[in-house]
Scaffold this motif. Structure first.
Motif, PDB file in Angstrom:
ATOM      1  N   UNK A 206      -7.769  -8.458  -1.022  1.00  0.00           N
ATOM      2  CA  UNK A 206      -7.225  -9.387  -2.052  1.00  0.00           C
ATOM      3  C   UNK A 206      -6.207  -8.777  -2.779  1.00  0.00           C
ATOM      4  N   UNK A 207      -6.201  -7.563  -3.355  1.00  0.00           N
ATOM      5  CA  UNK A 207      -5.501  -6.821  -4.496  1.00  0.00           C
ATOM      6  C   UNK A 207      -4.514  -6.023  -3.429  1.00  0.00           C
ATOM      7  N   UNK A 208      -4.502  -5.945  -2.425  1.00  0.00           N
ATOM      8  CA  UNK A 208      -3.489  -4.871  -1.699  1.00  0.00           C
ATOM      9  C   UNK A 208      -2.218  -5.445  -1.500  1.00  0.00           C
ATOM     10  N   UNK A 209      -1.210  -4.674  -1.276  1.00  0.00           N
ATOM     11  CA  UNK A 209       0.267  -4.625  -1.200  1.00  0.00           C
ATOM     12  C   UNK A 209       0.502  -5.680  -0.090  1.00  0.00           C
ATOM     13  N   UNK A 210       1.385  -6.484  -0.432  1.00  0.00           N
ATOM     14  CA  UNK A 210       1.965  -7.419   0.283  1.00  0.00           C
ATOM     15  C   UNK A 210       2.736  -6.782   1.732  1.00  0.00           C
ATOM     16  N   UNK A 211       2.147  -6.824   2.849  1.00  0.00           N
ATOM     17  CA  UNK A 211       2.212  -6.151   4.200  1.00  0.00           C
ATOM     18  C   UNK A 211       1.638  -5.018   4.528  1.00  0.00           C
ATOM     19  N   UNK A 212       0.791  -4.582   3.753  1.00  0.00           N
ATOM     20  CA  UNK A 212       0.198  -3.094   4.003  1.00  0.00           C
ATOM     21  C   UNK A 212      -1.328  -3.540   4.651  1.00  0.00           C
ATOM     22  N   UNK A 213      -1.555  -2.390   5.419  1.00  0.00           N
ATOM     23  CA  UNK A 213      -2.927  -2.342   6.151  1.00  0.00           C
ATOM     24  C   UNK A 213      -4.085  -1.916   5.066  1.00  0.00           C
ATOM     25  N   UNK A 214      -3.744  -1.218   4.373  1.00  0.00           N
ATOM     26  CA  UNK A 214      -4.542  -0.622   3.247  1.00  0.00           C
ATOM     27  C   UNK A 214      -3.687  -0.247   1.933  1.00  0.00           C
ATOM     28  N   UNK A 215      -4.462  -0.411   0.801  1.00  0.00           N
ATOM     29  CA  UNK A 215      -3.644   0.097  -0.259  1.00  0.00           C
ATOM     30  C   UNK A 215      -4.584   0.713  -1.339  1.00  0.00           C
ATOM     31  N   UNK A 216      -4.049   1.997  -1.649  1.00  0.00           N
ATOM     32  CA  UNK A 216      -5.009   2.802  -2.349  1.00  0.00           C
ATOM     33  C   UNK A 216      -4.167   2.940  -3.699  1.00  0.00           C
ATOM     34  N   UNK A 217      -4.881   3.079  -4.953  1.00  0.00           N
ATOM     35  CA  UNK A 217      -4.399   3.388  -6.249  1.00  0.00           C
ATOM     36  C   UNK A 217      -5.201   4.285  -6.990  1.00  0.00           C
TER      37      UNK A 217
END
Length: 483
Positions: A206-217
């Motif tokens: 839900x919180x991942x970057x628009x267009x990403x497979x996976x987002x880390x932060x």
RNA sequence: CGGGGAGUAGCGCAGCCUGGUUAGCGCGCCUGCCUUGGGAGCAGGAGGUCGUCGGUUCAAAUCCGAUCUCCCCGACCA
């Protein structure tokens, strides 16, 4: 601190109104000022100097890991943004459009970049043909524009400065490694240079970057108990390479799409520094990024110009020669007391007071901004002592922030406890979660807390059931109210 | 974008409800004297198209409308 006991006035006490305190500090310390256009700010010299120091430390790390800098255009043709639909949908509400060039209406609108995946993808398609061209490891320092509805200096402004790395790799494995390598690089950089402890982890879908497979932060806890996302690293998969046709012939002569990553940190980091370390007297800057690390204040009494000033000038010279960012404030128009307060407000880590008494004693007074300690210190080996002191301040700021984070991280198993803590104490809350978006959304709806990250480090053994739905949990995650 | 609050000197505010001399106060700023170990004191002085545009009125900081900006609380984001 009681109001009348405070050394610095003219800023709202932190405990009284955190938001107002934050804005007061920014304006009084002259970090930034509001521009006459909605949501835009001017980063003033003192604030920009902090950014330059942040840039220097981070740029060094980015280059040390094999990346190079380049610069891509500010404008992106609308058709490029439209290629990746998730990306477009994610950013469409906040894109600023250029419709005219001079008097002429443009045939195709140009987006002012909200981020540069699209334009960089288009260029990579031209540059990459063979596995021998990979990996491509490019970073750029740039400005971007996002038409946010609600803005706040440094934390969320219409235009902001950042660095964005964009890489292309042969394999998925390599891209994931890059994503995590950068995440760890950010963590090390933020903890070492900004003295802010962070939690590194993966974003929920839900919180991942628009267009990403996976987002880390990497996420940090501000001193009002709210979380702030301080840097992101995205594994883009082949989403962009497929739409921008970034292909290469691999070692087995097969045509393949590259695997990409993108990652960034912004001037938001300055906001994090203010909120993590500051107090009722103003800023507390970590020495590593402070524009002025040491301020020398001569005590101007009697024949101080003959007795005191030469010693102060000599110290300034020696510190500067040792690479310390030092300033001597010998202005006669201001009293020492005024200067003390002023440099405290501006967060200068260490003050050196030199007066007639000290000259007699062959000493100076060192005053630490982090804890207020006043130390009568011998003038022998003073440069080394000051260097050690700055190092101690840097460490102590990190320790204080880490202790705060620990004290404000709560493990809960019941939703009732969760709601109570969010209301009364805020902070990070760790709990089991089933992995379902529905639970994530329901919790957000009811408490306004979101899942900040699924931490990389395993923090709880065994199995549990979801905080919300009580079904079998998949992850033990960090929740918080966030900026 | 929804709800609330606010724009008067560089900053913080009073005045507005009940329109009427020259729009005030504190801090800051300028000049001089005197001071200087935690934002000194005294004296004199400068600084305002009252956010902007329009309306009502003999007369608008004050009443009405529009608009811009900021702050707070929510929904969206680095």
């Amino acid at each position: 601190m009681k109001r009348e006991e405070r050394l610095v006035t003219q800023i709202t006490p932190k405990s009284e109104d955190f938001s107002r305190w934050y804005v007061d500090v920014i304006r009084r310390a002259e970090l930034a000022d509001y521009a006459p256009m909605k949501g835009m700010m001017v980063i003033r010299p003192y604030g920009y100097a902090i950014w330059e120091n942040i840039q220097a430390h981070l740029d060094r790390r980015i280059k040390a890991t094999g990346h190079v800098n380049a610069y891509f255009p500010l404008f992106i043709p609308e058709s490029f943004l439209r290629k990746e639909m998730d990306h477009l949908k994610g950013f469409a509400p906040e894109v600023a459009w250029v419709t005219h060039g001079g008097q002429e209406e443009l045939e195709e609108r140009l987006a002012v970049r909200p981020t540069s995946e699209a334009i960089i993808g288009a260029m990579y398609a031209k540059w990459i043909q063979s596995w021998r061209d990979l990996p491509v490891l490019i970073n750029q320092w740039a400005n971007v524009v996002r038409w946010e509805k609600v803005t706040r200096p440094f934390l969320r402004t219409t235009e902001f400065l950042w660095q964005e790395g964009h890489t292309a790799h042969e394999t998925e494995e390599e891209a994931r490694e890059e994503t995590l390598k950068i995440l760890r690089l950010y963590q090390e950089f933020i903890e070492t240079e900004l003295a802010i402890p962070v939690i590194a982890g993966k974003k929920t879908s839900k919180e991942k970057f628009a267009g990403a497979l996976e987002t880390y932060s990497v996420e940090a806890l501000m001193s009002d108990g709210r979380a702030l996302q301080m840097g992101t690293s995205h594994h883009l998969g082949q989403h962009f390479s497929r739409v921008f046709n970034i292909r290469f012939e691999d070692r087995n002569q097969n045509l393949q799409y590259v695997w990409q990553t993108s990652w960034g940190v912004s001037t938001r980091l300055i906001g994090a520094v203010i909120m993590s370390h500051g107090d009722d007297s103003g800023l507390k800057l970590p020495p590593r990024i402070a524009p002025i690390q040491v301020i020398i204040v001569p005590i101007s009494i009697g024949n101080w110009k003959e007795k005191v000033l030469p010693v102060a000038l000599d110290l300034e010279k020696k510190l500067a020669a040792a690479g310390i960012r030092v300033k001597l404030d010998a202005r006669e128009e201001y009293t020492p007391g005024w200067k003390f307060a002023e440099y405290e407000l501006r967060g200068v880590p260490l003050r050196v007071e030199v007066g007639p008494r000290d000259i007699k004693e062959n000493q100076v007074i060192l005053v630490r901004r982090d804890n207020g300690e006043k130390l009568a210190t011998s003038q022998d080996n003073l440069v080394e002592r000051i260097i050690d002191c700055l190092e101690a301040i840097q460490k102590n700021l990190f320790t204080l922030a880490l202790n705060f984070q620990k004290e404000n991280t709560h493990d809960v198993d019941s939703y009732e406890d969760f709601k109570k803590i969010i209301e009364e104490r805020r902070g990070f809350i760790r709990a089991w979660w089933c992995g379902e978006v529905s639970c994530e959304e329901a919790i957000k709806e009811e408490t306004s807390a979101t899942i900040r990250v699924i931490p990389l480090e395993k923090i709880r053994e065994g199995e549990g059931c979801c905080l919300y739905c009580k079904k079998k949990a998949t992850d033990y995650v960090y929740f918080a109210r966030a900026y």
